[in-house]
Design an enzyme around this catalytic site. Structure first.
Site, PDB file in Angstrom:
ATOM      1  N   PRO A  28       0.768  -1.280   0.163  1.00 28.81           N
ATOM      2  CG  PRO A  28      -1.063  -1.602   1.546  1.00 28.81           C
ATOM      3  CD  PRO A  28       0.569  -1.945   1.062  1.00 28.81           C
ATOM      4  CD  GLU A  29       2.903   3.083  -4.417  1.00 25.09           C
ATOM      5  OE1 GLU A  29       2.886   4.405  -4.600  1.00 25.09           O
ATOM      6  OE2 GLU A  29       3.165   2.299  -5.324  1.00 25.09           O
TER       7      GLU A  29
END
Length: 271
Positions: free
Chosen positions: A2-3
């Site tokens: 996840p960014e």
């Protein structure tokens, strides 16, 4: 992994449900995450009121009167609000049980996430102290990027993905921002001028803001705090599209390995 937009989407999704609620208990089913969950974490925060949830880079920070919880989703982690009585599945390692009968459940198949605590300002914690500015803050701009890049031979994509330079610009959004700025990802960071860095900084801000607004990128392991996947992936112009036509010139997009990551770009449009 996840960014930043995905983590910000999670924060916005869960904050209204946790803010002002009391933690009745923290149930740790599996303490062996990237770092061992401290044995005194659960008893310390039992009964604590959640004042606010903040984000620093990809870390979520839960503020209470007795200290801060620091949570990182790792590569495959997710958070969901469920009924506290709902039976856990195999990879449901942690529950933060709330006084309204709900639980914030942390699921992490690969166990690369973490949950720690501190009584001090979390921004001074060793995990966060060395982080660069937030990309959406006013302090991050083209002049900042140019000043820190001078003389550096590192590829510009690796440069903007360095969390000591700026936090949260992961592989997907680095590729997208560089395409918008018309800069090749393998170009040496120190050879790019201030005007081009001004455009790149603005494009980084815009691509991240658009991703947050759209709800994050739909990745295999990510769902937001309500269990809904993000939809920004539908708008990606180059990432994951190697060999497909460039949306600007129509030529086939290229793929290269830069800093051990797949990078997607147009050899014609990006210089």
């Amino acid at each position: 992994m996840p960014e930043l937009p995905e983590v910000e989407t999670v924060r916005r999704g869960i904050a209204p449900h946790l803010r002002g609620r009391h933690i009745t208990r923290i149930l740790v089913r599996e303490p062996r995450l990237r770092r061992l969950v401290p044995a005194d974490l659960a008893p310390r925060f039992a009964g604590a009121r959640v004042e606010e949830i903040q984000r620093r880079g990809k870390y979520l920070l839960f503020e209470t009167a007795v200290g801060w919880l620091i949570l990182h989703l790792g590569m495959s982690g997710s958070l969901r609000l469920v009924a506290a009585t709902q039976a856990p599945q195999k990879h449901d390692h942690l529950d933060m049980v709330l006084d309204d009968g709900q639980a914030l459940r942390f699921t992490d198949p690969r166990r690369f996430g973490l949950l720690l605590w501190t009584q001090e300002n979390p921004l001074g914690h060793p995990l966060l102290a060395g982080l660069g500015p937030e990309p959406l803050d006013a302090s991050f701009d083209g002049a900042y990027l140019w000043n820190h890049a001078r003389g550096r031979r590192l590829a510009v994509k690796s440069y903007i993905m360095d969390s000591r330079i700026v936090v949260g610009v992961g592989n997907i959004y680095a590729s997208e921002a560089l395409f918008r700025a018309r800069i090749r990802p393998d170009r040496a960071a120190g050879t790019i001028g201030p005007e081009r860095y001004a455009r790149l900084a603005q494009d980084i801000k815009e691509v991240l803001a658009e991703a947050i607004e759209a709800g994050g990128t739909t990745l295999r392991d990510f769902v937001d705090g309500s269990g809904r996947p993000g939809y920004f992936r539908m708008q990606l112009q180059v990432y994951g599209r190697g060999g497909e036509p460039c949306p600007a010139c129509g030529r086939a997009l290229s793929v290269a390995r830069i800093g051990q990551r797949s990078s997607f770009f147009c050899r014609s449009c990006q210089k």
